[in-house]
Scaffold this motif. Structure first.
Motif, PDB file in Angstrom:
ATOM      1  N   ASN A  67       0.769  -1.243   0.000  1.00 53.34           N
ATOM      2  CA  ASN A  67       0.000   0.000   0.000  1.00 53.34           C
ATOM      3  C   ASN A  67       0.797   1.288   0.000  1.00 53.34           C
ATOM      4  O   ASN A  67       0.311   2.328  -0.404  1.00 53.34           O
ATOM      5  CB  ASN A  67      -0.873   0.000   1.264  1.00 53.34           C
ATOM      6  CG  ASN A  67      -2.306  -0.251   0.880  1.00 53.34           C
ATOM      7  OD1 ASN A  67      -2.591  -0.466  -0.295  1.00 53.34           O
ATOM      8  ND2 ASN A  67      -3.191  -0.214   1.858  1.00 53.34           N
ATOM      9  N   ARG A  68       2.018   1.215   0.499  1.00 52.01           N
ATOM     10  CA  ARG A  68       2.720   2.477   0.763  1.00 52.01           C
ATOM     11  C   ARG A  68       3.681   2.816  -0.386  1.00 52.01           C
ATOM     12  O   ARG A  68       4.621   2.076  -0.669  1.00 52.01           O
ATOM     13  CB  ARG A  68       3.471   2.371   2.091  1.00 52.01           C
ATOM     14  CG  ARG A  68       2.525   1.948   3.233  1.00 52.01           C
ATOM     15  CD  ARG A  68       3.242   1.754   4.537  1.00 52.01           C
ATOM     16  NE  ARG A  68       3.705   3.023   5.063  1.00 52.01           N
ATOM     17  CZ  ARG A  68       2.921   3.914   5.671  1.00 52.01           C
ATOM     18  NH1 ARG A  68       1.639   3.668   5.835  1.00 52.01           N
ATOM     19  NH2 ARG A  68       3.421   5.038   6.122  1.00 52.01           N
ATOM     20  N   VAL A  69       3.385   3.967  -1.008  1.00 55.19           N
ATOM     21  CA  VAL A  69       4.144   4.352  -2.209  1.00 55.19           C
ATOM     22  C   VAL A  69       4.884   5.666  -1.965  1.00 55.19           C
ATOM     23  O   VAL A  69       4.280   6.668  -1.560  1.00 55.19           O
ATOM     24  CB  VAL A  69       3.192   4.528  -3.421  1.00 55.19           C
ATOM     25  CG1 VAL A  69       3.974   4.990  -4.652  1.00 55.19           C
ATOM     26  CG2 VAL A  69       2.457   3.224  -3.714  1.00 55.19           C
ATOM     27  N   LEU A  70       6.194   5.646  -2.211  1.00 57.33           N
ATOM     28  CA  LEU A  70       6.983   6.884  -2.172  1.00 57.33           C
ATOM     29  C   LEU A  70       6.927   7.493  -3.568  1.00 57.33           C
ATOM     30  O   LEU A  70       7.400   6.887  -4.533  1.00 57.33           O
ATOM     31  CB  LEU A  70       8.441   6.585  -1.785  1.00 57.33           C
ATOM     32  CG  LEU A  70       9.330   7.808  -1.563  1.00 57.33           C
ATOM     33  CD1 LEU A  70       8.984   8.510  -0.247  1.00 57.33           C
ATOM     34  CD2 LEU A  70      10.812   7.401  -1.543  1.00 57.33           C
ATOM     35  N   LEU A  71       6.334   8.676  -3.675  1.00 55.84           N
ATOM     36  CA  LEU A  71       6.187   9.329  -4.978  1.00 55.84           C
ATOM     37  C   LEU A  71       7.285  10.383  -5.133  1.00 55.84           C
ATOM     38  O   LEU A  71       7.262  11.430  -4.479  1.00 55.84           O
ATOM     39  CB  LEU A  71       4.796   9.987  -5.059  1.00 55.84           C
ATOM     40  CG  LEU A  71       4.505  10.803  -6.325  1.00 55.84           C
ATOM     41  CD1 LEU A  71       4.537   9.926  -7.570  1.00 55.84           C
ATOM     42  CD2 LEU A  71       3.156  11.512  -6.197  1.00 55.84           C
ATOM     43  N   CYS A  72       8.255  10.085  -6.010  1.00 59.25           N
ATOM     44  CA  CYS A  72       9.389  10.998  -6.201  1.00 59.25           C
ATOM     45  C   CYS A  72       9.173  11.817  -7.470  1.00 59.25           C
ATOM     46  O   CYS A  72       8.800  11.268  -8.504  1.00 59.25           O
ATOM     47  CB  CYS A  72      10.697  10.216  -6.388  1.00 59.25           C
ATOM     48  SG  CYS A  72      11.068   9.087  -5.064  1.00 59.25           S
ATOM     49  N   TYR A  73       9.437  13.107  -7.378  1.00 65.01           N
ATOM     50  CA  TYR A  73       9.373  13.946  -8.574  1.00 65.01           C
ATOM     51  C   TYR A  73      10.300  15.140  -8.416  1.00 65.01           C
ATOM     52  O   TYR A  73      10.918  15.333  -7.361  1.00 65.01           O
ATOM     53  CB  TYR A  73       7.935  14.359  -8.918  1.00 65.01           C
ATOM     54  CG  TYR A  73       7.137  15.026  -7.812  1.00 65.01           C
ATOM     55  CD1 TYR A  73       6.458  14.280  -6.865  1.00 65.01           C
ATOM     56  CD2 TYR A  73       7.051  16.423  -7.745  1.00 65.01           C
ATOM     57  CE1 TYR A  73       5.712  14.896  -5.864  1.00 65.01           C
ATOM     58  CE2 TYR A  73       6.301  17.048  -6.758  1.00 65.01           C
ATOM     59  CZ  TYR A  73       5.643  16.284  -5.809  1.00 65.01           C
ATOM     60  OH  TYR A  73       4.917  16.893  -4.825  1.00 65.01           O
ATOM     61  N   GLY A  74      10.376  15.940  -9.488  1.00 61.16           N
ATOM     62  CA  GLY A  74      11.383  16.991  -9.540  1.00 61.16           C
ATOM     63  C   GLY A  74      10.910  18.324  -8.996  1.00 61.16           C
ATOM     64  O   GLY A  74      10.207  18.401  -7.988  1.00 61.16           O
ATOM     65  N   GLY A  75      11.267  19.381  -9.739  1.00 58.67           N
ATOM     66  CA  GLY A  75      11.035  20.732  -9.243  1.00 58.67           C
ATOM     67  C   GLY A  75       9.681  21.319  -9.561  1.00 58.67           C
ATOM     68  O   GLY A  75       9.465  22.505  -9.314  1.00 58.67           O
ATOM     69  N   GLY A  76       8.793  20.552 -10.140  1.00 57.81           N
ATOM     70  CA  GLY A  76       7.440  21.082 -10.332  1.00 57.81           C
ATOM     71  C   GLY A  76       6.882  20.987 -11.736  1.00 57.81           C
ATOM     72  O   GLY A  76       5.708  21.308 -11.945  1.00 57.81           O
ATOM     73  N   SER A  77       7.689  20.565 -12.720  1.00 62.60           N
ATOM     74  CA  SER A  77       7.141  20.504 -14.090  1.00 62.60           C
ATOM     75  C   SER A  77       5.903  19.619 -14.160  1.00 62.60           C
ATOM     76  O   SER A  77       4.952  19.930 -14.868  1.00 62.60           O
ATOM     77  CB  SER A  77       8.202  20.017 -15.084  1.00 62.60           C
ATOM     78  OG  SER A  77       8.487  18.654 -14.900  1.00 62.60           O
ATOM     79  N   ILE A  78       5.868  18.546 -13.381  1.00 66.34           N
ATOM     80  CA  ILE A  78       4.706  17.638 -13.485  1.00 66.34           C
ATOM     81  C   ILE A  78       3.442  18.250 -12.891  1.00 66.34           C
ATOM     82  O   ILE A  78       2.337  17.806 -13.207  1.00 66.34           O
ATOM     83  CB  ILE A  78       4.964  16.230 -12.892  1.00 66.34           C
ATOM     84  CG1 ILE A  78       5.210  16.277 -11.380  1.00 66.34           C
ATOM     85  CG2 ILE A  78       6.092  15.523 -13.630  1.00 66.34           C
ATOM     86  CD1 ILE A  78       5.060  14.902 -10.720  1.00 66.34           C
TER      87      ILE A  78
END
Ligand code: NZQ
Ligand code: ZN
Length: 388
Positions: free
Chosen positions: A32-43
């Motif tokens: 169930n537990r997901v680490l959501l990694c992303y950058g500086g905000g483009s998404i």
């Protein structure tokens, strides 16, 4: 000849417009537990974040957010993410972004439960993983690195002025990657073309080595021709789906380990580019573009037959009535014209490198031995000076 090898690529790819629809079936395979990694905000600006969050929520996942993964992810960020992953006992790391976010996710996956300092263990001592590995999935938004289907994870240590890549084994490859070419439409032109050069250079790093007649080299030539053709269309019309989808697929094959099988590889342009990156934090593909021509012109005499073949088979140079040297040089001149045409940075000065930095950059350049010439420190310095 193809030398002996064992080949396995364990990453499942979902490719094409709307490929994100495959995310729920992938998520169903993990806890169930997901680490959501992303950058500086483009998404967040282009709406990909919202689409991913909705799918995660509809799949009943508890999301732990890990934003702010910078281009050329740092060791400090790696420590922070590893702590977050461990403290929250995440079941999956989902990277949504470019090569930096995908690389970072892989580095966190092997560092969260590492009992030593991961920088020292994986990057300075180049040791294998000996702890639990958290599975990684990727939603790719920037094309170039091939990180979506390989075990590479490059980390930068600014204090030590070192940018180092560790190529991890099968268990660290993303379990799945989602590649929708339309997700790359919002890339700034600078990033887009830097990615194009990264792709070309991944192929040349594996092409300019060995003297044998290798199937891998024929595949490499086809990939390069496709990239050159599609890149010319994409710089004029960034939303041309045919071009962008061809490029996205080419990028994956350029560095998913296939074309390296059974032959030696070079990687010196990347070693130079990474050291430049450690000093400047410049965009990866541009660091490669800035050092490539001085490097290739320097090693050309040592691998003349392959440079001649590159000119004829990749750039369409007419060999009639010319010496091998002239043909090879004409091929590199064609590459230079293409690089200028698509808008690459052609020298180190434009990336902020100064004469005073060159000794340090040379010291930070790992010397590889698979190419046509094993460089001395003096030769590295000469190439760097010519790249200024
Ligand atoms: O951070 P955000 O706001 O998301 O912006 C990113 C970043 O600024 C932006 N971007 C990405 N997708 C976008 C977008 N902007 C608008 N629309 C989108 N759809 O692009 C910028 C660059 O992103 P980054 O992930 O840094 O680029 P790239 O994919 O070139 O990754 C570079 C990193 O990968 C490493 C490099 O050294 C560098 O650290 N490499 C990894 C390799 C591997 N795993 O095998 C091999 C490569 O040779 C390379 O070394
Ligand atoms: Zn690269």
């Amino acid at each position: 000849m193809i030398g002996n090898f064992t080949y396995c690529n364990p990453t499942r790819l979902h490719f094409g417009e709307g490929a994100l629809q495959s995310l729920p079936q992938e998520l169903a395979q993990y806890g169930n537990r997901v680490l959501l990694c992303y950058g500086g905000g483009s998404i967040k600006k282009n709406g990909i974040y919202q689409q991913v969050i909705e799918i995660l929520e509809n799949s009943g996942k508890t999301v732990i957010e890990d934003p702010g993964v910078m281009p050329n992810p740092t060791v400090e960020k790696l420590y922070e993410g590893s702590r977050l992953a461990r403290e929250n006992q995440v079941d999956l790391i989902l990277a949504v972004g470019g090569g930096s976010v995908c690389d970072y996710a892989k580095a966190v996956s092997v560092s969260a439960y590492c009992e030593e300092d991961p920088w020292e263990k994986y990057y300075l001592r180049m040791e294998d993983v000996s702890c639990k590995i958290i599975p990684v999935g990727c939603v790719l938004t920037m094309v170039g690195t091939g990180s979506e289907m390989n075990g590479g994870a490059v980390i930068t240590n600014h204090a030590q002025k070192r940018k180092i890549g560790h190529v991890f084994g099968d268990k660290v490859f993303p379990k799945f990657s989602i590649l929708d070419p339309t997700f790359t439409y919002t890339l700034p032109q600078y990033q887009m073309v830097a990615g194009f050069y990264d792709i070309l250079n991944h192929i040349t790093e594996q092409y300019f080595s060995g003297e044998d007649d290798s199937t891998s080299d024929y595949i490499a030539e086809g990939l390069m021709r496709s990239l050159i053709h599609s890149s010319r269309i994409a710089v004029k019309t960034p939303t041309d789906y045919e071009a962008r989808s061809n490029i996205m697929w080419t990028a994956t094959w350029a560095l998913n380990t296939l074309i390296a099988q059974g032959k030696s590889t070079d990687w010196m342009v990347h070693m130079l580019g990474q050291s430049v990156g450690a000093y400047t934090d410049a965009t990866h593909g541009m660091t490669l573009a800035a050092v490539s021509l001085p490097y290739y012109r320097y090693i050309c005499p040592y691998g003349l037959a392959k440079f001649r073949r590159f000119a004829v088979n990749v750039w369409g140079v007419d060999p009639n009535g010319k010496t091998d040297e002239a043909i090879a040089q004409e091929g590199l001149a064609c590459m230079e014209s293409w690089m200028k045409e698509i808008g690459l940075v052609m020298n180190l000065t434009d990336l902020g490198v100064t004469e005073e930095m060159l000794e340090g950059i040379a010291d930070g350049t790992f010397v590889m031995e698979g190419g046509y010439k094993v460089l001395t420190r003096e030769e590295i310095l000469q190439i760097l000076r010519e790249s200024l």
